[in-house]
Design an enzyme around this catalytic site. Structure first.
Site, PDB file in Angstrom:
ATOM      1  N   GLU A  46       0.820  -1.202   0.000  1.00  0.00           N
ATOM      2  CA  GLU A  46       0.000   0.000   0.000  1.00  0.00           C
ATOM      3  C   GLU A  46       0.859   1.259   0.000  1.00  0.00           C
ATOM      4  OE1 GLU A  46      -2.072  -2.876   2.957  1.00  0.00           O
ATOM      5  OE2 GLU A  46      -0.106  -2.647   2.004  1.00  0.00           O
ATOM      6  N   CYS A  69      -2.796  -3.512   7.221  1.00  0.00           N
ATOM      7  CA  CYS A  69      -2.505  -3.720   8.640  1.00  0.00           C
ATOM      8  C   CYS A  69      -2.784  -2.460   9.437  1.00  0.00           C
ATOM      9  CB  CYS A  69      -1.050  -4.150   8.824  1.00  0.00           C
ATOM     10  SG  CYS A  69       0.163  -2.893   8.355  1.00  0.00           S
ATOM     11  N   ALA A 148      10.801 -36.461  -9.216  1.00  0.00           N
ATOM     12  CA  ALA A 148      10.852 -36.771 -10.644  1.00  0.00           C
ATOM     13  C   ALA A 148      10.735 -38.279 -10.784  1.00  0.00           C
ATOM     14  CB  ALA A 148      12.159 -36.273 -11.251  1.00  0.00           C
ATOM     15  N   ASP A 194      22.593 -39.846  -2.948  1.00  0.00           N
ATOM     16  CA  ASP A 194      22.809 -38.784  -3.936  1.00  0.00           C
ATOM     17  C   ASP A 194      23.873 -37.766  -3.547  1.00  0.00           C
ATOM     18  OD1 ASP A 194      20.767 -39.994  -5.293  1.00  0.00           O
ATOM     19  OD2 ASP A 194      19.279 -38.445  -4.899  1.00  0.00           O
ATOM     20  N   LEU A 198      21.313 -29.503  -2.319  1.00  0.00           N
ATOM     21  CA  LEU A 198      19.994 -28.971  -1.970  1.00  0.00           C
ATOM     22  C   LEU A 198      19.939 -27.443  -2.017  1.00  0.00           C
ATOM     23  CD1 LEU A 198      18.902 -31.320   0.970  1.00  0.00           C
ATOM     24  CD2 LEU A 198      18.480 -31.577  -1.484  1.00  0.00           C
ATOM     25  N   ARG A 201      19.924 -23.205  -7.597  1.00  0.00           N
ATOM     26  CA  ARG A 201      20.946 -22.762  -8.552  1.00  0.00           C
ATOM     27  C   ARG A 201      20.272 -22.386  -9.875  1.00  0.00           C
ATOM     28  NH1 ARG A 201      22.476 -27.318  -6.095  1.00  0.00           N
ATOM     29  NH2 ARG A 201      22.154 -28.678  -7.898  1.00  0.00           N
ATOM     30  N   GLY A 292      13.143 -39.205   0.467  1.00  0.00           N
ATOM     31  CA  GLY A 292      12.816 -40.202  -0.537  1.00  0.00           C
ATOM     32  C   GLY A 292      11.381 -40.695  -0.448  1.00  0.00           C
TER      33      GLY A 292
END
Length: 363
Positions: A46, A69, A148, A194, A198, A201, A292
């Site tokens: 605002e 607010c 995935a 793996d 994490l 990027r 997992g």
């Protein structure tokens, strides 16, 4: 209000634990000012819109996605700026979901002669800020599960190999998701197989915010030479472990910059509700869970996951011992399957991304 929503979305990944908010000032049917909440601690939408409008705010209408607010926080109350600007009408997308302040801003403006209308595109405004709404209402983070998978539902081979199932376009989008959320969580099996970083990027985006990296590791099995531990002083890394662990290992991890969260566990399984409560207390309003299969399954089975993002690659693994997308409890009848809602489809090259919610209603 649609314009205000588009503006609000520009603050994605920069306003947490506050909401994304957009505002538009209209006078004589012309947009004379617009703004959004750019970053936590900065001026609210605002105020930015009113400043952009300059001397054209007297008698104008303010459209804002969230109720202004009326309390002093990191910044002064937005109601004060609205009154000082001479705005005569405010159109609000949704009320403030915080039970301590809900309705306070609108009531304050009405008591001073401002016309306030609420509920314009309310559903769209609520969808924009699901993590904020859930966090202020329940104290828990909004949980997104992501993976995935091949077309036959495998996220890794029987040996645990999973790089890469999805294509580069899908992985780039996954990094955009990471940029916009507060935390990212995986289980210890994923970390061991793996050795992930994490981090978020994105080429060419230097100001990409890094989520807090969180590992479910009840026994502190993570190797000291893992990439997560080695980068703990560069990007925050937390480990959720049980109350009773190897103190020497815990001390070494702490010395490496790791934040240890000790939580109740049963049969070496961390209490997930307790974990989410602890994360909520630490201002993690949104959590991305990337694996997992057992972690995803546990969150879904316990009703703790809010939505999903699954990337399906045009591949069939055919490995009977391959790791499934989700490991839940056994079910004998298809009628026991868990329903999902509001499923949407998007393509990234040959990959297909499915998103949706685990609840029919939104927060």
């Amino acid at each position: 209000m649609k314009k205000a929503l588009r503006l609000a979305s520009k603050g994605a990944g920069r306003t947490s634990p506050n909401p994304m908010v957009g505002a538009v000032v209209v006078r004589d049917n012309e947009v004379v000012g617009e703004g959004y909440h750019r970053f936590v601690g900065g001026p609210h939408a605002e105020v930015n819109a009113i400043e952009a409008a300059g001397d054209r705010t007297s008698g104008a209408v303010l459209y804002v996605t969230l109720e202004p607010c009326n309390h002093q926080g990191r910044t002064p109350p937005c109601t004060r700026a609205i009154l000082d600007a001479g705005i005569t009408r405010v159109v609000v997308g949704m009320k403030d979901p915080n039970p301590r302040v809900c309705g306070g801003g609108a009531d304050h403006l009405r008591q001073r002669g401002i016309v306030v209308d609420s509920g314009a595109l309310e559903r769209e405004c609520r969808l924009l800020n699901q993590p904020f709404i859930k966090h202020v209402s329940t104290g828990l983070p909004y949980v997104t599960v992501k993976a995935a998978t091949t077309l036959d539902g495998r996220i890794a081979t029987s040996s645990g190999h999973s790089q890469w199932i999805s294509n580069e376009q899908s992985r780039r989008h996954a990094h955009r998701i990471r940029c916009n959320l507060d935390g990212i969580l995986v289980g210890i099996e994923t970390a061991l197989s793996d050795d992930p970083l994490l981090t978020a990027r994105l080429p060419g985006r230097r100001n990409c915010r890094q989520p807090v990296r969180i590992l479910l590791d009840s026994l502190l099995r993570i190797p000291m030479n893992s990439r997560l531990v080695r980068t703990a002083r560069e990007v925050p890394f937390w480990i959720a472990c049980s109350l009773e662990v190897d103190e020497k290992k815990a001390w070494k991890l702490t010395e490496a910059g790791v934040n240890i969260l000790r939580l109740p566990a049963k049969n070496h399984r961390i209490d997930l509700v307790g974990l989410l409560r602890e994360l909520g207390k630490r201002q993690i309003t949104s959590l991305l869970v990337e694996g997992g299969a057992s972690v995803l399954g546990a969150l879904i089975e316990e009703g703790l996951a809010d939505d999903f993002c699954f990337f399906y690659a045009p591949k069939i693994l055919g490995d009977p011992e391959g790791i499934p997308l989700v490991r839940g409890r056994p079910r004998e009848r298809m009628t026991e399957a868990l329903p999902v809602y509001d499923v949407k489809v998007r393509r990234f090259g040959g990959d297909v991304m499915l998103t949706g919610r685990f609840r029919e209603t939104i927060y």
